[in-house]
Design an enzyme around this catalytic site. Structure first.
Site, PDB file in Angstrom:
ATOM      1  N   ASP A 104       0.870  -1.177   0.000  1.00 31.86           N
ATOM      2  CA  ASP A 104       0.000   0.000   0.000  1.00 31.86           C
ATOM      3  C   ASP A 104       0.910   1.231   0.000  1.00 31.86           C
ATOM      4  O   ASP A 104       1.459   1.596  -1.026  1.00 31.86           O
ATOM      5  CB  ASP A 104      -0.942  -0.088   1.205  1.00 31.86           C
ATOM      6  N   LYS A 132      -1.212  -1.597  -4.628  1.00 36.42           N
ATOM      7  CA  LYS A 132      -2.087  -0.464  -4.971  1.00 36.42           C
ATOM      8  C   LYS A 132      -1.294   0.472  -5.867  1.00 36.42           C
ATOM      9  O   LYS A 132      -0.292   1.069  -5.444  1.00 36.42           O
ATOM     10  CB  LYS A 132      -2.587   0.229  -3.712  1.00 36.42           C
ATOM     11  N   VAL A 154      -9.437  -3.694   0.511  1.00 33.52           N
ATOM     12  CA  VAL A 154      -9.882  -5.034   0.135  1.00 33.52           C
ATOM     13  C   VAL A 154      -9.723  -6.019   1.294  1.00 33.52           C
ATOM     14  O   VAL A 154      -8.881  -5.824   2.185  1.00 33.52           O
ATOM     15  CB  VAL A 154      -9.097  -5.561  -1.088  1.00 33.52           C
ATOM     16  N   ASP A 160      -7.759  -8.923   6.156  1.00 34.84           N
ATOM     17  CA  ASP A 160      -8.839  -8.765   7.119  1.00 34.84           C
ATOM     18  C   ASP A 160      -9.299  -7.328   7.254  1.00 34.84           C
ATOM     19  O   ASP A 160      -8.627  -6.382   6.845  1.00 34.84           O
ATOM     20  CB  ASP A 160      -8.375  -9.218   8.503  1.00 34.84           C
TER      21      ASP A 160
HETATM   22  P1  5GP Z   1       1.676  -0.309   3.912  1.00 36.34           P
HETATM   23  O1  5GP Z   1       2.610  -0.357   5.075  1.00 36.34           O
HETATM   24  O2  5GP Z   1       2.286  -0.701   2.584  1.00 36.34           O
HETATM   25  O3  5GP Z   1       0.909   0.982   3.818  1.00 36.34           O
HETATM   26  O4  5GP Z   1       0.538  -1.327   4.236  1.00 36.34           O
HETATM   27  C1  5GP Z   1       0.771  -2.665   4.090  1.00 36.34           C
HETATM   28  C2  5GP Z   1      -0.035  -3.474   5.083  1.00 36.34           C
HETATM   29  O5  5GP Z   1      -1.265  -2.839   5.417  1.00 36.34           O
HETATM   30  C3  5GP Z   1      -0.380  -4.766   4.411  1.00 36.34           C
HETATM   31  O6  5GP Z   1       0.566  -5.755   4.754  1.00 36.34           O
HETATM   32  C4  5GP Z   1      -1.760  -5.056   4.950  1.00 36.34           C
HETATM   33  O7  5GP Z   1      -1.656  -5.816   6.125  1.00 36.34           O
HETATM   34  C5  5GP Z   1      -2.335  -3.715   5.274  1.00 36.34           C
HETATM   35  N1  5GP Z   1      -3.184  -3.229   4.173  1.00 36.34           N
HETATM   36  C6  5GP Z   1      -2.878  -2.298   3.244  1.00 36.34           C
HETATM   37  N2  5GP Z   1      -3.891  -2.119   2.372  1.00 36.34           N
HETATM   38  C7  5GP Z   1      -4.858  -2.974   2.763  1.00 36.34           C
HETATM   39  C8  5GP Z   1      -6.165  -3.285   2.239  1.00 36.34           C
HETATM   40  O8  5GP Z   1      -6.675  -2.755   1.235  1.00 36.34           O
HETATM   41  N3  5GP Z   1      -6.858  -4.245   2.931  1.00 36.34           N
HETATM   42  C9  5GP Z   1      -6.364  -4.873   4.032  1.00 36.34           C
HETATM   43  N4  5GP Z   1      -7.150  -5.777   4.604  1.00 36.34           N
HETATM   44  N5  5GP Z   1      -5.136  -4.618   4.529  1.00 36.34           N
HETATM   45  C10 5GP Z   1      -4.406  -3.675   3.903  1.00 36.34           C
END
Ligand code: 5GP
Ligand code: MG
Length: 182
Positions: A104, A132, A154, A160
């Site tokens: 993300d 994303k 999602v 989750d």
């Molecule tokens: P980042 O640190 O890249 O912003 O977020 C990554 C983590 O956030 C992922 O490993 C996941 O656990 C959670 N995450 C990010 N986007 C989503 C999403 O759309 N749905 C869910 N369920 N978890 C997300």
């Protein structure tokens, strides 16, 4: 379809086909890992992806499960990741494959990639099921991506919301993106 789900984004059939293809890419890339691969999977969202992926990887491997949380409780907004670095195995000289559910903002993988690199591995590659589009900062790079998706929250196939929906066999968009900010 479950009431909490607005629409299915990726069907079980598409997941299966793409995960198999991804496994092929990974096998090609790790062809010369003499001592096998050490998989470091980020809990908990990667569990289903991990289980399906590793059964398509006919190589010698060790698997470590590392808890990292960035979306605590009932929130759809990332709060900054925390890693249990004591959960990392000895990675010195290893060929490492990091496995996560979704890229993300990239905060989670930036943190884990830094910790893993500090442990002196021979090589590090990263596989994510979902990315994303255009959201991750450019300093976080991944080697294997299952699907590029739009910027929606999602669930399913391991992902989750407040601990729920991990068992859905598809990736779906959550209805009403509630964020009580707890
Ligand atoms: P980042 O640190 O890249 O912003 O977020 C990554 C983590 O956030 C992922 O490993 C996941 O656990 C959670 N995450 C990010 N986007 C989503 C999403 O759309 N749905 C869910 N369920 N978890 C997300
Ligand atoms: Mg995660």
């Amino acid at each position: 379809m479950e009431a909490a789900i607005e629409r299915i984004l990726i069907s079980p059939e598409s997941l299966k086909t793409r995960v198999s293809a991804l496994a092929g890419e990974i096998v090609d890339a790790f062809g010369e890992a003499p001592d096998g691969v050490t998989i470091v999977a980020i809990l908990s969202g990667s569990i289903i992806f991990l289980a399906d992926l590793i059964r398509e990887l006919p190589m010698r491997m060790r698997i470590a499960l590392v808890p990292v949380s960035s979306y605590p409780g009932r929130t759809t907004r990332s709060r900054g990741a925390k890693l249990e670095s004591a959960a990392l195995p000895d990675l010195a000289g290893r060929d490492v494959l990091l496995v996560d559910d979704i890229l993300d903002t990239g905060g989670t993988l930036r943190l884990v990639q830094r910790e893993v690199a500090a442990a002196g591995p021979r090589s590090v590659r990263t596989a994510v099921l979902l990315r994303k589009r255009d959201k991750a900062s450019p300093d976080v790079s991944v080697d294997f991506v299952g699907f590029d998706i739009e910027d929606v929250f999602v669930v399913g196939y391991g992902l989750d919301f407040d601990g729920l929906h991990r068992n859905l066999p598809y990736v779906g968009v959550l209805r009403n993106e509630t964020d009580s900010g707890s």
